[in-house]
Design a protein around this motif. Structure first.
Motif, PDB file in Angstrom:
ATOM      1  N   ASP A 495      -1.458  -6.182  13.208  1.00 41.46           N
ATOM      2  CA  ASP A 495      -0.999  -7.479  12.708  1.00 41.46           C
ATOM      3  C   ASP A 495      -1.532  -7.803  11.305  1.00 41.46           C
ATOM      4  OD1 ASP A 495       0.200  -7.746  15.143  1.00 41.46           O
ATOM      5  OD2 ASP A 495      -1.143  -9.309  15.897  1.00 41.46           O
ATOM      6  N   ALA A 496      -2.644  -7.210  10.915  1.00 44.58           N
ATOM      7  CA  ALA A 496      -3.278  -7.566   9.640  1.00 44.58           C
ATOM      8  C   ALA A 496      -2.360  -7.248   8.462  1.00 44.58           C
ATOM      9  CB  ALA A 496      -4.598  -6.813   9.501  1.00 44.58           C
ATOM     10  N   PRO A 497      -2.510  -7.966   7.332  1.00 40.69           N
ATOM     11  CA  PRO A 497      -1.643  -7.753   6.163  1.00 40.69           C
ATOM     12  C   PRO A 497      -1.634  -6.294   5.705  1.00 40.69           C
ATOM     13  CG  PRO A 497      -2.943  -9.732   5.879  1.00 40.69           C
ATOM     14  CD  PRO A 497      -3.472  -9.064   7.111  1.00 40.69           C
ATOM     15  N   ALA A 498      -0.444  -5.813   5.372  1.00 45.20           N
ATOM     16  CA  ALA A 498      -0.262  -4.413   4.989  1.00 45.20           C
ATOM     17  C   ALA A 498       0.112  -4.300   3.521  1.00 45.20           C
ATOM     18  CB  ALA A 498       0.801  -3.766   5.865  1.00 45.20           C
ATOM     19  N   PHE A 499      -0.070  -3.090   2.990  1.00 44.10           N
ATOM     20  CA  PHE A 499       0.295  -2.805   1.599  1.00 44.10           C
ATOM     21  C   PHE A 499       0.565  -1.318   1.476  1.00 44.10           C
ATOM     22  CE2 PHE A 499      -4.311  -2.580   1.984  1.00 44.10           C
ATOM     23  CZ  PHE A 499      -4.626  -1.358   1.392  1.00 44.10           C
ATOM     24  N   HIS A 500       1.189  -0.921   0.370  1.00 44.24           N
ATOM     25  CA  HIS A 500       1.377   0.501   0.091  1.00 44.24           C
ATOM     26  C   HIS A 500       1.560   0.696  -1.414  1.00 44.24           C
ATOM     27  CE1 HIS A 500       5.682  -0.746   0.351  1.00 44.24           C
ATOM     28  NE2 HIS A 500       5.868   0.195  -0.558  1.00 44.24           N
ATOM     29  N   THR A 501       1.269   1.913  -1.869  1.00 43.24           N
ATOM     30  CA  THR A 501       1.469   2.250  -3.272  1.00 43.24           C
ATOM     31  C   THR A 501       2.826   2.911  -3.481  1.00 43.24           C
ATOM     32  OG1 THR A 501       0.621   3.523  -5.156  1.00 43.24           O
ATOM     33  CG2 THR A 501       0.303   4.489  -2.987  1.00 43.24           C
ATOM     34  N   THR A 502       3.435   2.650  -4.609  1.00 48.22           N
ATOM     35  CA  THR A 502       4.662   3.342  -5.018  1.00 48.22           C
ATOM     36  C   THR A 502       4.374   4.300  -6.169  1.00 48.22           C
ATOM     37  OG1 THR A 502       5.229   1.567  -6.561  1.00 48.22           O
ATOM     38  CG2 THR A 502       6.106   1.387  -4.323  1.00 48.22           C
ATOM     39  N   SER A 503       3.095   4.550  -6.395  1.00 48.28           N
ATOM     40  CA  SER A 503       2.689   5.429  -7.493  1.00 48.28           C
ATOM     41  C   SER A 503       2.730   6.884  -7.031  1.00 48.28           C
ATOM     42  CB  SER A 503       1.283   5.061  -7.969  1.00 48.28           C
ATOM     43  OG  SER A 503       0.964   5.745  -9.167  1.00 48.28           O
ATOM     44  N   VAL A 504       3.892   7.275  -6.529  1.00 45.37           N
ATOM     45  CA  VAL A 504       4.124   8.635  -6.043  1.00 45.37           C
ATOM     46  C   VAL A 504       5.616   8.905  -6.131  1.00 45.37           C
ATOM     47  CG1 VAL A 504       4.313   7.744  -3.682  1.00 45.37           C
ATOM     48  CG2 VAL A 504       3.892  10.169  -4.037  1.00 45.37           C
ATOM     49  N   PRO A 505       6.015  10.101  -6.544  1.00 48.68           N
ATOM     50  CA  PRO A 505       7.448  10.410  -6.547  1.00 48.68           C
ATOM     51  C   PRO A 505       8.020  10.272  -5.141  1.00 48.68           C
ATOM     52  CG  PRO A 505       6.235  12.043  -7.822  1.00 48.68           C
ATOM     53  CD  PRO A 505       5.209  11.202  -7.104  1.00 48.68           C
ATOM     54  N   SER A 506       9.040   9.464  -4.987  1.00 50.91           N
ATOM     55  CA  SER A 506       9.618   9.218  -3.676  1.00 50.91           C
ATOM     56  C   SER A 506      10.172  10.502  -3.072  1.00 50.91           C
ATOM     57  CB  SER A 506      10.734   8.180  -3.784  1.00 50.91           C
ATOM     58  OG  SER A 506      11.409   8.044  -2.542  1.00 50.91           O
ATOM     59  N   SER A 507      10.051  10.603  -1.759  1.00 57.74           N
ATOM     60  CA  SER A 507      10.642  11.743  -1.053  1.00 57.74           C
ATOM     61  C   SER A 507      12.149  11.593  -0.905  1.00 57.74           C
ATOM     62  CB  SER A 507      10.009  11.869   0.341  1.00 57.74           C
ATOM     63  OG  SER A 507       8.639  12.165   0.254  1.00 57.74           O
ATOM     64  N   TRP A 509      16.098  10.350  -2.301  1.00 55.83           N
ATOM     65  CA  TRP A 509      16.983  10.179  -3.448  1.00 55.83           C
ATOM     66  C   TRP A 509      16.983   8.723  -3.894  1.00 55.83           C
ATOM     67  CZ3 TRP A 509      21.263   7.568  -5.082  1.00 55.83           C
ATOM     68  CH2 TRP A 509      22.023   8.147  -6.090  1.00 55.83           C
ATOM     69  N   PRO A 510      16.905   8.423  -5.190  1.00 57.57           N
ATOM     70  CA  PRO A 510      16.941   9.333  -6.343  1.00 57.57           C
ATOM     71  C   PRO A 510      15.576   9.811  -6.823  1.00 57.57           C
ATOM     72  CG  PRO A 510      17.148   7.095  -7.127  1.00 57.57           C
ATOM     73  CD  PRO A 510      17.044   7.010  -5.622  1.00 57.57           C
ATOM     74  N   ARG A 511      14.531   9.685  -5.987  1.00 53.62           N
ATOM     75  CA  ARG A 511      13.230  10.303  -6.195  1.00 53.62           C
ATOM     76  C   ARG A 511      12.481   9.773  -7.414  1.00 53.62           C
ATOM     77  NH1 ARG A 511      12.575  15.963  -3.465  1.00 53.62           N
ATOM     78  NH2 ARG A 511      10.690  14.776  -2.983  1.00 53.62           N
ATOM     79  N   THR A 512      12.480   8.467  -7.553  1.00 56.07           N
ATOM     80  CA  THR A 512      11.750   7.818  -8.646  1.00 56.07           C
ATOM     81  C   THR A 512      10.343   7.448  -8.196  1.00 56.07           C
ATOM     82  OG1 THR A 512      12.595   5.641  -8.004  1.00 56.07           O
ATOM     83  CG2 THR A 512      13.870   6.877  -9.624  1.00 56.07           C
ATOM     84  N   TRP A 513       9.508   7.028  -9.162  1.00 50.15           N
ATOM     85  CA  TRP A 513       8.193   6.506  -8.835  1.00 50.15           C
ATOM     86  C   TRP A 513       7.882   5.341  -9.757  1.00 50.15           C
ATOM     87  CZ3 TRP A 513       2.965   8.658 -10.738  1.00 50.15           C
ATOM     88  CH2 TRP A 513       3.033   8.996 -12.098  1.00 50.15           C
ATOM     89  N   ARG A 514       6.879   4.562  -9.393  1.00 49.22           N
ATOM     90  CA  ARG A 514       6.453   3.437 -10.222  1.00 49.22           C
ATOM     91  C   ARG A 514       4.942   3.510 -10.377  1.00 49.22           C
ATOM     92  NH1 ARG A 514       5.377  -2.140  -9.136  1.00 49.22           N
ATOM     93  NH2 ARG A 514       6.094  -1.937  -6.993  1.00 49.22           N
ATOM     94  N   PRO A 515       4.468   4.074 -11.487  1.00 52.56           N
ATOM     95  CA  PRO A 515       3.022   4.226 -11.684  1.00 52.56           C
ATOM     96  C   PRO A 515       2.292   2.891 -11.540  1.00 52.56           C
ATOM     97  CG  PRO A 515       4.230   5.422 -13.360  1.00 52.56           C
ATOM     98  CD  PRO A 515       5.242   4.602 -12.617  1.00 52.56           C
ATOM     99  N   ALA A 516       1.189   2.918 -10.834  1.00 52.38           N
ATOM    100  CA  ALA A 516       0.348   1.741 -10.564  1.00 52.38           C
ATOM    101  C   ALA A 516       1.017   0.727  -9.652  1.00 52.38           C
ATOM    102  CB  ALA A 516      -0.100   1.060 -11.854  1.00 52.38           C
ATOM    103  N   GLY A 517       2.211   1.054  -9.131  1.00 51.51           N
ATOM    104  CA  GLY A 517       2.917   0.122  -8.258  1.00 51.51           C
ATOM    105  C   GLY A 517       2.195  -0.108  -6.947  1.00 51.51           C
ATOM    106  N   LEU A 518       2.118  -1.363  -6.548  1.00 54.80           N
ATOM    107  CA  LEU A 518       1.478  -1.742  -5.298  1.00 54.80           C
ATOM    108  C   LEU A 518       2.288  -2.877  -4.681  1.00 54.80           C
ATOM    109  CD1 LEU A 518      -0.976  -1.460  -3.359  1.00 54.80           C
ATOM    110  CD2 LEU A 518      -2.106  -3.224  -4.725  1.00 54.80           C
ATOM    111  N   VAL A 519       2.776  -2.653  -3.456  1.00 52.87           N
ATOM    112  CA  VAL A 519       3.542  -3.675  -2.733  1.00 52.87           C
ATOM    113  C   VAL A 519       2.656  -4.203  -1.616  1.00 52.87           C
ATOM    114  CG1 VAL A 519       5.675  -4.203  -1.509  1.00 52.87           C
ATOM    115  CG2 VAL A 519       5.645  -2.381  -3.240  1.00 52.87           C
ATOM    116  N   ILE A 520       2.482  -5.523  -1.562  1.00 47.75           N
ATOM    117  CA  ILE A 520       1.531  -6.105  -0.621  1.00 47.75           C
ATOM    118  C   ILE A 520       2.103  -7.366   0.011  1.00 47.75           C
ATOM    119  CG2 ILE A 520       0.372  -7.442  -2.445  1.00 47.75           C
ATOM    120  CD1 ILE A 520      -2.282  -6.847  -0.934  1.00 47.75           C
TER     121      ILE A 520
END
Length: 578
Positions: A495-507, A509-520
């Motif tokens: 239940d606790a608040p979640a987050f993840h980084t987008t600073s990785v090439p997506s697995s 399509w279209p396989r983009t990334w967002r350096p330093a990206g953090l979704v919380i």
């Protein structure tokens, strides 16, 4: 105890247990119900990865239900089609379906029930209907124009009467019910195992393989914006054989964490844990900005290694890479790279193997190009499809954690004779011969499917997992830190608040990334979010209950006490038992 991403699957599994079945009977029955209840998240044309252990006490095993690339799926063919990446939607991106054959193999080898009884639940739901959950309605609304204009067989099945199904309506799939009835009727033989094996042969060599091969040979619209034909043939179905293999493990706070190998993203979780094991509990507390920062930076380093080194490698090469990635020296070295400011660099490590650097294409903040079959979250936290999960532990101590996925209704056109679509797992491969996760006939694509098993003194104590593509091991990492390091109850940790980084090439399509990206999630609090921005994170605040669909079952080997927990987000997850 049973826990799943959909209440009908959990209830089905529990029904099987109540009627005397074991965990493998229950999980198989629940998985086929997931095909019907969450068709936007998985299907018979997809795949699965599972970790399981029997009550006999043997070490847990990985069930590799990930199909391989068809014989005609070559880099040269895709390049000749004018593609520089494998499309995210359309049958050209289909791996050989592995889910159905793998579940039936598990049932034959470790279950106790007859195939007819196991499939009866899914057949009934497909014929009589399931509730349309709001997420399914949203997905169908998104793809309505695509289906109407380019995928008429999908439009006919999923838009009955030319109308997009509405939330809480009832949706039937009589065609898939007929497919299951034909498989059930094909189960002939003198023993239970022989009857299941007979149905498996029909799946691989009979009407299913023939219908798929004939249908995908006609060009149809892909996420590339062009029409392509699929390359999968009936012969490709016969090439797939479910297999088991040992788990890969690491220790964290006195617990053994077991995962699938480098052909999955499972070792990402192990790498991150070995890095975080270098820190005190308060330094990795995910309720604080400092803890979120440390966890996020560790994940970036592990994910960079995923891109550089993971893939379906030869066993000897895979063993060498895993040993080096999880070595104490390397873990300490990688942990030492975590500084006070968010990194924007792609930083694979030095393990004596030349690292692969994928194309690093930056995606816009808050925007994702739709691949139709895209199964992960938008940067805002809104979902457009995903994956499923189911965990089961029985009274005897048999336990399984399974993540079925692929074959989403939005991944490729529905095969009209069968009532389901093929998956698009090949989108996780690169059209580059130098990539460890390269496309090659007969080779498994690297998958994001990543269930987990926990052991204490060699005995299973928990099975868990979550949908979420590249986020699966990120959200499971939060759960493990909160339960194993900070002592939270399983439901509290979920239940606790979640987050993840987008600073990785997506697995995907279209396989983009967002350096330093953090979704919380916004429940993390304004002060925490502000501090993360001060540390250099490019923060996107998502809805308060928007990330993760984790579920778990636990068993105390000493007392036999069972527990379960499930995700409240989306009001679909369900844990049950007695």
């Amino acid at each position: 105890m049973c826990a799943s991403t959909h209440w009908l699957a959990a209830a089905t599994a529990q029904s099987v247990l109540e009627r005397g079945g074991n965990a493998f009977d229950a999980a198989t029955a629940g998985a086929f119900v997931l095909h019907v209840a969450e068709p936007h998240l998985n299907g018979p044309g997809g795949d699965l990865v599972a970790l399981f252990a029997t009550a006999a006490g043997a070490a847990p095993l990985v069930l590799a239900g990930q199909g391989h690339a068809p014989r005609g799926a070559t880099i040269e063919h895709f390049r000749a089609e004018g593609l520089d990446r494998v499309p995210g939607a359309g049958a050209l991106a289909a791996a050989v379906p592995g889910a159905v054959d793998s579940w039936l193999w598990l049932l034959a080898e470790f279950g106790t029930w007859e195939l007819t009884d196991v499939l009866a639940y899914a057949i009934d739901y497909a014929e009589r209907g399931v509730p349309v959950v709001p997420q399914l309605a949203r997905v169908l609304a998104t793809v309505e124009e695509l289906f109407r204009t380019h995928w008429p067989t999908s439009y006919a099945l999923w838009m009955p009467g030319g109308q997009v199904p509405q939330p809480y309506g009832t949706l039937v799939n009589p065609v898939y019910a007929r497919t299951l009835r034909r498989l059930s009727a094909a189960g002939v033989g003198g023993t239970r195992t022989a009857r299941i094996d007979s149905a498996r042969r029909i799946w691989r060599t009979g009407f299913v393989a023939a219908a798929v091969a004939e249908f995908v040979a006609t060009p149809h619209r892909h996420s590339s914006g062009r029409d392509h034909a699929g390359v999968i043939t009936a012969a490709d179905f016969t090439d797939f054989v479910p297999s088991t293999e040992p788990t890969v493990t690491a220790e964290f706070r006195g617990i053994t964490v077991a995962k699938a190998g480098l052909w999955s993203q499972g070792p990402v979780l192990l790498q991150a844990l070995t890095m975080l094991d270098q820190f005190d509990d308060e330094q990795i507390d995910p309720s604080t900005a400092g803890g979120i920062h440390t966890i996020t930076e560790a994940l970036k380093l592990a994910m960079a290694d995923r891109e550089a080194f993971y893939g379906h490698l030869d066993p000897a090469d895979a063993e060498t890479v895993i040993r080096r990635l999880l070595s104490p020296r390397y873990s300490k070295e990688r942990a030492g790279l975590i500084g006070p400011v968010a990194s924007t660099a792609f930083r694979p490590g030095d393990i004596g193997v030349t690292p692969y650097t994928p194309p690093l294409v930056t995606g816009q903040r808050g925007v994702r190009a739709d691949g139709v079959g895209e199964p992960t979250l938008q940067q805002t936290g809104e979902t457009r499809g995903d994956t499923c999960h189911i965990d089961v532990v029985d009274r005897w101590g048999n336990i399984i954690s399974a993540t079925p996925s692929g074959g989403w209704l939005q991944s490729s056109p529905t095969v009209p004779e069968l009532g389901f679509a093929l998956g698009t797992r090949l989108q996780m491969t690169w059209l580059d011969p130098a990539a460890p996760a390269r496309l090659a006939p007969g080779r498994r694509p690297r998958t994001t499917l990543s269930p987990t098993m926990l052991l204490r003194n060699g005995r299973p104590v928990a099975a868990l997992g979550t949908p979420g593509g590249d986020q699966q091991d990120q959200w499971q990492l939060l759960y493990l830190v909160r339960t194993l390091a900070l002592g939270l109850d399983p439901q509290e940790a979920i239940d606790a608040p979640a987050f993840h980084t987008t600073s990785v090439p997506s697995s995907f399509w279209p396989r983009t990334w967002r350096p330093a990206g953090l979704v919380i999630e916004e429940r993390a609090g304004r002060a925490v979010i502000d501090e993360l921005r001060e540390r250099g994170h490019d923060v996107t605040v998502s809805g308060p209950w928007s990330q993760g669909r984790l579920s778990v079952v636990t068993r105390d080997p000493n007392t036999g006490v069972l527990r379960a927990a499930a995700n409240p987000r989306g009001a679909q997850g369900y844990a049950t038992g007695r």
